[in-house]
Every structure is written in C-alpha cells, then in structure tokens.
Design a protein around this motif. Structure first.
Motif, PDB file in Angstrom:
ATOM      1  N   ASP A 127      30.270   4.088  56.894  1.00 52.48           N
ATOM      2  CA  ASP A 127      32.247   3.183  56.679  1.00 52.48           C
ATOM      3  C   ASP A 127      31.274   1.779  56.522  1.00 52.48           C
ATOM      4  O   ASP A 127      32.270   0.829  55.588  1.00 52.48           O
ATOM      5  CB  ASP A 127      32.598   2.616  57.905  1.00 52.48           C
ATOM      6  N   ASP A 128      29.899   1.599  56.232  1.00 57.93           N
ATOM      7  CA  ASP A 128      28.889   0.692  55.553  1.00 57.93           C
ATOM      8  C   ASP A 128      28.731   0.365  54.296  1.00 57.93           C
ATOM      9  O   ASP A 128      28.427   1.654  53.289  1.00 57.93           O
ATOM     10  CB  ASP A 128      27.507   0.532  55.910  1.00 57.93           C
ATOM     11  N   PRO A 129      29.574  -0.134  53.966  1.00 56.99           N
ATOM     12  CA  PRO A 129      30.064  -0.284  51.609  1.00 56.99           C
ATOM     13  C   PRO A 129      28.193  -0.104  51.029  1.00 56.99           C
ATOM     14  O   PRO A 129      27.879   0.601  50.209  1.00 56.99           O
ATOM     15  CB  PRO A 129      30.485  -2.063  51.621  1.00 56.99           C
ATOM     16  N   ILE A 130      27.299  -0.381  51.664  1.00 61.42           N
ATOM     17  CA  ILE A 130      26.056  -0.683  51.517  1.00 61.42           C
ATOM     18  C   ILE A 130      25.720   0.999  51.240  1.00 61.42           C
ATOM     19  O   ILE A 130      25.365   1.654  49.745  1.00 61.42           O
ATOM     20  CB  ILE A 130      25.193  -1.186  51.611  1.00 61.42           C
ATOM     21  N   ALA A 131      25.806   1.716  51.955  1.00 59.00           N
ATOM     22  CA  ALA A 131      25.955   2.902  52.722  1.00 59.00           C
ATOM     23  C   ALA A 131      26.406   3.767  51.914  1.00 59.00           C
ATOM     24  O   ALA A 131      26.262   4.906  51.609  1.00 59.00           O
ATOM     25  CB  ALA A 131      26.338   3.371  54.460  1.00 59.00           C
ATOM     26  N   GLN A 132      27.360   3.474  51.885  1.00 59.81           N
ATOM     27  CA  GLN A 132      29.224   4.023  50.751  1.00 59.81           C
ATOM     28  C   GLN A 132      28.401   3.958  49.130  1.00 59.81           C
ATOM     29  O   GLN A 132      28.327   5.799  48.110  1.00 59.81           O
ATOM     30  CB  GLN A 132      30.063   3.157  50.739  1.00 59.81           C
ATOM     31  N   ALA A 133      27.805   3.133  48.874  1.00 57.18           N
ATOM     32  CA  ALA A 133      27.158   3.134  47.724  1.00 57.18           C
ATOM     33  C   ALA A 133      25.774   3.163  47.584  1.00 57.18           C
ATOM     34  O   ALA A 133      25.746   3.994  46.084  1.00 57.18           O
ATOM     35  CB  ALA A 133      26.629   1.451  46.916  1.00 57.18           C
ATOM     36  N   ALA A 134      24.455   4.187  48.092  1.00 56.08           N
ATOM     37  CA  ALA A 134      23.815   4.638  48.315  1.00 56.08           C
ATOM     38  C   ALA A 134      24.724   6.500  48.585  1.00 56.08           C
ATOM     39  O   ALA A 134      23.283   7.089  47.941  1.00 56.08           O
ATOM     40  CB  ALA A 134      23.072   4.436  49.297  1.00 56.08           C
ATOM     41  N   ASP A 135      25.375   6.887  48.563  1.00 55.41           N
ATOM     42  CA  ASP A 135      25.744   8.071  48.747  1.00 55.41           C
ATOM     43  C   ASP A 135      27.542   8.021  47.614  1.00 55.41           C
ATOM     44  O   ASP A 135      28.508   8.224  48.056  1.00 55.41           O
ATOM     45  CB  ASP A 135      26.933   8.039  50.475  1.00 55.41           C
ATOM     46  N   PRO A 136      26.579   8.329  46.533  1.00 58.72           N
ATOM     47  CA  PRO A 136      27.993   8.520  45.331  1.00 58.72           C
ATOM     48  C   PRO A 136      29.212   9.681  46.069  1.00 58.72           C
ATOM     49  O   PRO A 136      29.956   9.709  45.635  1.00 58.72           O
ATOM     50  CB  PRO A 136      27.218   8.561  43.929  1.00 58.72           C
ATOM     51  N   GLN A 137      28.609  11.386  46.100  1.00 59.18           N
ATOM     52  CA  GLN A 137      29.207  12.030  46.449  1.00 59.18           C
ATOM     53  C   GLN A 137      30.195  11.333  47.553  1.00 59.18           C
ATOM     54  O   GLN A 137      31.320  12.443  47.039  1.00 59.18           O
ATOM     55  CB  GLN A 137      28.440  13.367  46.998  1.00 59.18           C
ATOM     56  N   GLN A 138      30.084  10.976  48.199  1.00 60.49           N
ATOM     57  CA  GLN A 138      30.559  10.625  49.672  1.00 60.49           C
ATOM     58  C   GLN A 138      31.691   9.760  48.777  1.00 60.49           C
ATOM     59  O   GLN A 138      33.269  10.195  49.063  1.00 60.49           O
ATOM     60  CB  GLN A 138      30.462   9.976  50.967  1.00 60.49           C
ATOM     61  N   ALA A 139      31.201   8.508  48.196  1.00 60.11           N
ATOM     62  CA  ALA A 139      32.438   7.821  47.815  1.00 60.11           C
ATOM     63  C   ALA A 139      33.513   8.150  46.636  1.00 60.11           C
ATOM     64  O   ALA A 139      34.560   7.492  46.864  1.00 60.11           O
ATOM     65  CB  ALA A 139      31.558   6.829  46.976  1.00 60.11           C
ATOM     66  N   LEU A 140      33.041   9.403  46.032  1.00 60.55           N
ATOM     67  CA  LEU A 140      34.030  10.121  45.151  1.00 60.55           C
ATOM     68  C   LEU A 140      34.997  10.890  45.301  1.00 60.55           C
ATOM     69  O   LEU A 140      36.238  11.070  45.413  1.00 60.55           O
ATOM     70  CB  LEU A 140      33.062  10.445  44.011  1.00 60.55           C
ATOM     71  N   GLU A 141      34.312  11.700  46.292  1.00 58.70           N
ATOM     72  CA  GLU A 141      35.476  12.559  47.310  1.00 58.70           C
ATOM     73  C   GLU A 141      36.246  11.612  48.082  1.00 58.70           C
ATOM     74  O   GLU A 141      37.444  11.889  47.563  1.00 58.70           O
ATOM     75  CB  GLU A 141      34.231  13.276  48.727  1.00 58.70           C
ATOM     76  N   GLU A 142      36.311  10.484  48.510  1.00 57.30           N
ATOM     77  CA  GLU A 142      36.983   9.537  49.338  1.00 57.30           C
ATOM     78  C   GLU A 142      38.295   9.284  48.325  1.00 57.30           C
ATOM     79  O   GLU A 142      39.377   9.139  48.310  1.00 57.30           O
ATOM     80  CB  GLU A 142      36.274   8.448  49.763  1.00 57.30           C
ATOM     81  N   LEU A 143      36.826   8.506  46.694  1.00 58.73           N
ATOM     82  CA  LEU A 143      38.486   8.390  46.263  1.00 58.73           C
ATOM     83  C   LEU A 143      39.485   9.636  45.185  1.00 58.73           C
ATOM     84  O   LEU A 143      40.151   9.525  45.468  1.00 58.73           O
ATOM     85  CB  LEU A 143      37.784   7.853  44.485  1.00 58.73           C
ATOM     86  N   ASP A 144      39.064  10.573  45.476  1.00 57.50           N
ATOM     87  CA  ASP A 144      39.627  11.848  44.961  1.00 57.50           C
ATOM     88  C   ASP A 144      40.534  11.935  45.774  1.00 57.50           C
ATOM     89  O   ASP A 144      41.864  12.478  46.290  1.00 57.50           O
ATOM     90  CB  ASP A 144      38.603  13.176  44.608  1.00 57.50           C
ATOM     91  N   SER A 145      39.548  11.864  47.874  1.00 58.04           N
ATOM     92  CA  SER A 145      41.071  11.426  47.986  1.00 58.04           C
ATOM     93  C   SER A 145      42.451  10.526  48.602  1.00 58.04           C
ATOM     94  O   SER A 145      43.618  11.344  48.101  1.00 58.04           O
ATOM     95  CB  SER A 145      40.719  11.951  49.415  1.00 58.04           C
ATOM     96  N   PHE A 146      42.182   9.619  48.244  1.00 59.36           N
ATOM     97  CA  PHE A 146      42.933   8.478  47.419  1.00 59.36           C
ATOM     98  C   PHE A 146      44.448   8.713  46.774  1.00 59.36           C
ATOM     99  O   PHE A 146      45.580   8.475  47.155  1.00 59.36           O
ATOM    100  CB  PHE A 146      41.914   7.448  47.744  1.00 59.36           C
ATOM    101  N   LEU A 147      43.184   9.382  45.856  1.00 60.19           N
ATOM    102  CA  LEU A 147      44.469   9.687  44.404  1.00 60.19           C
ATOM    103  C   LEU A 147      45.031  10.863  44.622  1.00 60.19           C
ATOM    104  O   LEU A 147      46.147  10.671  43.662  1.00 60.19           O
ATOM    105  CB  LEU A 147      43.663   9.982  43.347  1.00 60.19           C
ATOM    106  N   ALA A 148      45.229  11.881  45.967  1.00 56.15           N
ATOM    107  CA  ALA A 148      46.210  13.064  45.839  1.00 56.15           C
ATOM    108  C   ALA A 148      47.040  12.487  46.852  1.00 56.15           C
ATOM    109  O   ALA A 148      48.267  12.895  47.352  1.00 56.15           O
ATOM    110  CB  ALA A 148      45.318  13.929  45.985  1.00 56.15           C
ATOM    111  N   GLN A 149      47.000  11.127  46.951  1.00 58.42           N
ATOM    112  CA  GLN A 149      48.595  10.680  48.072  1.00 58.42           C
ATOM    113  C   GLN A 149      49.546  11.343  47.661  1.00 58.42           C
ATOM    114  O   GLN A 149      49.887  10.220  46.345  1.00 58.42           O
ATOM    115  CB  GLN A 149      47.584   9.738  48.608  1.00 58.42           C
TER     116      GLN A 149
END
Length: 259
Positions: A127-149
């Motif tokens: 949940d930390d934004p720096i950790a999310q920036a360092a984990d590109p695959q997770q960030a992309l998956e979360e974006l993809d899930s958001f767009l599917a709503q």
C-alpha cells in the motif's frame, strides 16, 4: 485524494503502460488501451513530468492555496532499481527537493530539512506508494482492474498532435460512485465530484503505442479547481543514479535543523 489511486501509484501505473512496435491503425479504444498495456513488458525506463495548477480550498487554513507551478519530474527504471526525482511546491514556502532510489534504498533531500540526504529502505508494504512504484506489475494489474469496473467508460476522440508525432486520444470517464468506492471513508471530501465524476484524457502514440500524456481537470465550489497533466518521454534512456557521498547522508531525519 483517493487512497487506492494515490498520485505516485497513478504515476507508476501510467508510466508502465507504454512502448510497443509499429502496426496497423487501431480504431477500437479498448484495443488501443489493451495493446499499450501489453506492450509495457518492453519498457526499460521512462522520463515523466507531473504538473499541478489551480487553487484548492483548505479548511484548516481558512482559505485557498495556489498549486500553480507544483511539479514532479523524474526518470525511473522499470526494474525498480533506480529512480531520480525532483519536485517543487512553491505554495509551501517555496519547498523543493530531490529523491534518489538506488538498489532498494531511497535518499531524500528537501529545502526544509537541511543540506543532508535522508536515507531509508524502500518499504515492502504494497500500500506504500514508493513500493508500488518499485513493483510495476502490481501497479499495472491494479490499474487494469480499475478500468474493468462498472462506471468506467472509455471513448476514442479525434487524433491529436503530441510533439512532432500523432497520438490516439482516449477519454476515460469515471463515475462518482467509482470514486466514492475508491475513497472509502474519505468520500465526503470529494464534494460535487461524486455527482459528476471525472474525465481523463490519455494520449497514446499511434506509431509506437507509447503513452505520451494524461490530463484531467476538476472544479468544485468546495474543493476549488485543479488541472493535472502527466507527460512521458525518454523511453529506454539509461537511468544512472548514484548514492550521495556518505558524509552527506543521515539515517536520523529527526536531528536535521530546519532552515
């Protein structure tokens, strides 16, 4: 503003959806988006600029604060090993600063914390934004899930210029109900945005499918007005970042004097 879509996390997600090869022209907006997202695997690095302008109302201050000139600029490697960022928030006593990410360690220096760099380990909390920036695959998956709503719609607009190139222009409409779900207990602070939702315009290079820009504007009688723009370039450029000299680094930010 929205915890699940924290600005830095959004930056990471948008930065990652980039860089593909040339191909036939695409008319379906979902296909443009999907191919751009799929092409992220080829991205090694990118340079970006996030700019904020407008006036926001802050109840604690009893008035509004101008965000004109607020900017975050940087370059990151997609393996999460290196990043170099600089930021400026003129409205906060002219605050500015720099951040370096080197092999899982961040070094931060601001105009309000003195001349030394503050060293800290990158948190492993997702949940930390720096950790999310360092984990590109997770960030992309979360974006993809958001767009599917439900309540998130994607539309293709007329093509437009992006520098010397031509870009697909996609408009993403996000309903207020989606924003409320994302904000959770903080939904009350979104004001009339909950009624009208927001629209985000995405620029995707027609030749390479690289994301070139993201922008949105918000206006609310209670919150104020805000324009956000995020631009990308420098795909594939090396990100070479060195840790500051040891005598310019501290592990104890509490000991730093304010200027």
């Amino acid at each position: 503003m929205i915890r699940k879509l924290a600005p830095v996390a959004l930056v990471a997600a948008f930065v990652l959806a980039a860089c593909g090869g040339q191909g036939a022209r695409i008319e379906d907006p979902r296909e443009i988006l999907e191919q751009s997202v799929q092409a992220m695997a080829d991205v090694d690095s990118v340079h970006f600029v996030l700019a904020l302008d407008g006036d926001v109302n802050i109840a604690e201050m009893g008035g509004s604060m101008s965000l004109d000139g607020t900017q975050l600029e940087g370059a990151i490697s997609m393996d999460g090993e290196a990043a170099e960022l600089s930021f400026a928030v003129p409205a906060l006593l002219g605050m500015s600063g720099e951040l370096r990410l080197v092999d899982g360690v961040t070094f931060t220096k601001t105009s309000m914390t003195g001349p030394l760099w503050i060293r800290s380990e990158v948190p492993e909390d997702a949940d930390d934004p720096i950790a999310q920036a360092a984990d590109p695959q997770q960030a992309l998956e979360e974006l993809d899930s958001f767009l599917a709503q439900d309540g998130v719609e994607l539309e293709k607009l007329e093509d437009g210029e992006c520098g010397d190139d031509t870009c697909y222009r996609l408009q993403l409409d996000i309903a207020g109900s989606v924003l409320a779900d994302a904000a959770g207990g903080d939904a009350a602070g979104l004001g009339t945005v909950l009624d009208e939702g927001v629209s985000v315009v995405l620029l995707v290079d027609t030749a390479t499918l690289q994301w070139r820009g993201v922008s949105t504007s918000l206006e609310d009688p209670e919150m104020g007005s805000l324009t956000v723009s995020l631009t990308f370039d420098g795909y594939g450029d090396p990100v070479e970042v060195e840790a500051p000299p040891e005598d310019e680094v501290t592990d104890d930010p509490g000991s730093l004097p304010l200027p």
